[in-house]
Design a protein around this motif. Structure first.
Motif, PDB file in Angstrom:
ATOM      1  N   ALA A 169      -3.452 -26.397 -22.394  1.00 15.36           N
ATOM      2  CA  ALA A 169      -3.533 -26.981 -21.055  1.00 15.36           C
ATOM      3  C   ALA A 169      -3.085 -26.013 -19.973  1.00 15.36           C
ATOM      4  CB  ALA A 169      -2.686 -28.252 -20.998  1.00 15.36           C
ATOM      5  N   MET A 170      -2.354 -24.964 -20.344  1.00 10.47           N
ATOM      6  CA  MET A 170      -1.828 -24.044 -19.350  1.00 10.47           C
ATOM      7  C   MET A 170      -2.932 -23.385 -18.522  1.00 10.47           C
ATOM      8  SD  MET A 170       1.360 -24.317 -19.387  1.00 10.47           S
ATOM      9  CE  MET A 170       1.788 -22.941 -18.340  1.00 10.47           C
ATOM     10  N   ARG A 171      -4.101 -23.171 -19.128  1.00 11.39           N
ATOM     11  CA  ARG A 171      -5.205 -22.549 -18.396  1.00 11.39           C
ATOM     12  C   ARG A 171      -5.622 -23.406 -17.210  1.00 11.39           C
ATOM     13  NH1 ARG A 171     -10.815 -22.822 -18.736  1.00 11.39           N
ATOM     14  NH2 ARG A 171     -10.626 -24.369 -20.382  1.00 11.39           N
ATOM     15  N   VAL A 172      -5.483 -24.724 -17.340  1.00  8.57           N
ATOM     16  CA  VAL A 172      -5.822 -25.639 -16.253  1.00  8.57           C
ATOM     17  C   VAL A 172      -4.627 -25.870 -15.336  1.00  8.57           C
ATOM     18  CG1 VAL A 172      -6.656 -27.967 -15.722  1.00  8.57           C
ATOM     19  CG2 VAL A 172      -7.532 -26.755 -17.729  1.00  8.57           C
ATOM     20  N   ILE A 173      -3.417 -25.796 -15.890  1.00 11.01           N
ATOM     21  CA  ILE A 173      -2.215 -26.135 -15.128  1.00 11.01           C
ATOM     22  C   ILE A 173      -1.779 -24.993 -14.213  1.00 11.01           C
ATOM     23  CG2 ILE A 173       0.245 -26.646 -15.363  1.00 11.01           C
ATOM     24  CD1 ILE A 173      -0.420 -28.185 -17.907  1.00 11.01           C
ATOM     25  N   VAL A 174      -1.898 -23.750 -14.676  1.00 11.37           N
ATOM     26  CA  VAL A 174      -1.312 -22.619 -13.953  1.00 11.37           C
ATOM     27  C   VAL A 174      -1.886 -22.421 -12.550  1.00 11.37           C
ATOM     28  CG1 VAL A 174      -1.165 -20.089 -13.945  1.00 11.37           C
ATOM     29  CG2 VAL A 174      -0.451 -21.378 -15.947  1.00 11.37           C
ATOM     30  N   PRO A 175      -3.227 -22.405 -12.344  1.00 10.81           N
ATOM     31  CA  PRO A 175      -3.726 -22.134 -10.980  1.00 10.81           C
ATOM     32  C   PRO A 175      -3.219 -23.114  -9.924  1.00 10.81           C
ATOM     33  CG  PRO A 175      -5.472 -21.846 -12.585  1.00 10.81           C
ATOM     34  CD  PRO A 175      -4.327 -22.456 -13.330  1.00 10.81           C
TER      35      PRO A 175
END
Length: 299
Positions: free
Chosen positions: A204-210
């Protein structure tokens, strides 16, 4: 830029169509920017020497430090609390769902400045704050005005408000992960907590980080709101100075320069962080670069 295929001497050739309207628009913008820059640079009311004099003033720099510390602490604490709220929102327990939903509804629905002023004036509602053991008389209390300063009110307000937004960001990131990943982890014997920590959240970090990085940058600028409650941040200290010398414009430019510098550095860091967590995934911006690399490799 549009490309049209053509044949010259039996070999395909790419013709590039020129967009003269873009050149004209760019020229107009450059001329307008030059006129604006000249007007500001030669305007004596800008008082550029005062701006440069206070750029590294100790009072200004100390306010900048408070702004950076407040941003880091509130973003970190807000993210931690937001993760808990997101998990509660996704829980099957309806009490946890309702509690999280009510929290998010309240803190997203009320203006941030109102929240800051409320925490700063908490003494009007609770003159003293304390803790103790019920029915024993053992405990302590302290005057609320002593405990809740402008800086503390800022930390409380920003952290609680940021948690509401981070909860939705984390929830959307978790929801973007394929449910089959969770089912496979649970069938392999993982607990819900271990599955969330080791399988779901890393993906999920790929979606959460930006959006999290954007929230941090917005929080950095929003810390200027504590100037309304004398929180000791950059804008508060700038106001302290121009209240004495009445050089409002040059000192506001000084504050703007510092905000632009810090936000620019944070934006560069955001770019590298997004590329790091997005390794292995093709994004819209990276697709043309990859296509160009393939064409160059093919000769």
């Amino acid at each position: 830029m549009t490309t049209l295929p053509a044949r010259v001497s039996g070999r395909p050739r790419i013709e590039r169509r020129r967009h003269y309207g873009q050149y004209v628009a760019a020229g107009v913008l450059v001329v307008a920017a030059l006129f604006l820059a000249k007007s500001l640079a030669t305007n004596p009311r800008m008082q550029w020497p005062i701006m440069w004099h206070y750029l590294w003033n100790t009072h200004v720099v100390s306010g900048l430090v408070v702004t950076l510390v407040m941003t880091v602490v509130c973003q970190t604490a807000g993210t931690a609390l937001g993760c808990q709220l997101a998990v509660m929102r996704l829980s099957r327990n309806r009490v946890l769902q309702a509690t999280s939903g009510l929290y998010i509804w309240f803190f997203r629905g009320t203006p941030l400045l109102v929240q800051l002023i409320f925490w700063y004036n908490l003494a009007a509602l609770f003159p003293t704050l304390g803790a103790g053991i019920p029915f024993t008389g053992i405990g302590f209390s302290v005057a609320t005005n002593t405990l809740i300063s402008g800086l503390v009110a800022g930390f409380l307000g920003f952290t609680l408000n940021e948690a509401a937004y981070m909860a939705e960001i984390v929830r959307s990131g978790i929801s973007a992960v394929d449910p089959g990943q969770r089912e496979a982890a649970l069938s392999a014997g993982m607990t819900e907590t271990r599955c969330m920590r080791r399988i779901v959240l890393p993906q999920a970090m790929r979606v959460i980080v930006p959006p999290t990085a954007n929230q941090a940058i917005n929080l950095l600028k929003a810390t200027s709101l504590v100037a309304f409650i004398s929180g000791g941040d950059l804008l508060t200290n700038i106001q302290d100075i121009y209240a004495n010398n009445f050089a409002v414009i040059p000192l506001l430019v000084t504050a703007s320069v510092w905000y632009l510098i810090v936000v620019s550095v944070a934006s560069v860091g955001q770019r590298y962080l997004e590329r790091h967590v997005g390794r292995g995934f093709t994004t819209f911006n990276d697709a043309p670069e990859q296509a160009r690399d393939k064409r160059e490799a093919a000769g």
